[in-house]
Write an enzyme that holds these catalytic residues in place. Sequence first.
Site, PDB file in Angstrom:
ATOM      1  N   ASP A 102       0.957  -1.240   0.143  1.00 20.46           N
ATOM      2  CA  ASP A 102      -0.095   0.246   0.000  1.00 20.46           C
ATOM      3  C   ASP A 102       0.788   0.986  -0.093  1.00 20.46           C
ATOM      4  OD1 ASP A 102      -2.187  -1.746   0.184  1.00 20.46           O
ATOM      5  OD2 ASP A 102      -2.313  -1.485   2.443  1.00 20.46           O
TER       6      ASP A 102
HETATM    7  N1  URA Z   1      -1.064  -6.024   3.809  1.00 17.13           N
HETATM    8  C1  URA Z   1      -1.792  -4.918   3.733  1.00 17.13           C
HETATM    9  O1  URA Z   1      -2.566  -4.694   4.239  1.00 17.13           O
HETATM   10  N2  URA Z   1      -0.989  -3.707   3.213  1.00 17.13           N
HETATM   11  C2  URA Z   1       0.229  -3.948   2.644  1.00 17.13           C
HETATM   12  O2  URA Z   1       0.890  -2.932   1.968  1.00 17.13           O
HETATM   13  C3  URA Z   1       0.975  -5.310   2.667  1.00 17.13           C
HETATM   14  C4  URA Z   1      -0.028  -6.281   3.391  1.00 17.13           C
END
Ligand code: URA
Length: 230
Positions: A102
């Site tokens: 993310d």
């Molecule tokens: N899980 C998440 O919620 N976000 C990420 O960036 C990676 C794994």
Amino acid sequence: MKLSRIVSNQNGVSRRQANQLLAAGRIRVDDSVCLDGQQEVTRFQQVCIDDTVIQQAAPAYYLMLNKPHGYLSATVDDQHPTVMELIEPELRPHLHIGGRLDRASTGLLILSSDGVWSRRLTEPAVKIPKVYRVTTAYAISPETEDRFREGIWFEYEQLRTSPASLEPLGEREVRLTIYEGRYHQVKRMFHAVGNRVTSLHRESMGGLTVDGLEPGSYRHLSAQEVSSIG
Ligand code: URA
């Protein structure tokens, strides 16, 4: 693709002629004579009939990046900087991302021109461990470890996550190991136990660890690191 298919795909080369060329030792894969038409050849290998190249080897790139906060795991975006902007321009058109992070997440991101290889990183059946350091808004409840080990039910996908393990690091901080790479998986797992992720850093995937790389910098993986993923 099978070598005999690659040879006989050439204009004017029949299946029979391809087999004759193979038997005569006139076909080379990456500069070694190959007699076996059943051999699987990837697009990263060069194939020649005598001295004529009939398949150019596509460039094989395997990179790890320490993703900084605020960068999108995408190739282009008109609002936010993307991780591709951190990579030298010549490599960018060849790369795709194996296991997105993310925008707010940081840490290990893999980029490769080899989609078959990079898909293995997140395929649930392959079970490559992904290790995250997670900070949460609220104290991590004692039941969290059991719930994650049993698996969390994801209503949208109609599935239960694979057993995950927790190593407590503080009241609101853990090291979490999961074996899949589902959409917002870590955030959704904590949400399911009434908590909220405030920071997320991926430390490793399989044997690949981001230690020693400054945020925003990247390096090429060694041949050994590439083969460790299979
Ligand atoms: N899980 C998440 O919620 N976000 C990420 O960036 C990676 C794994």
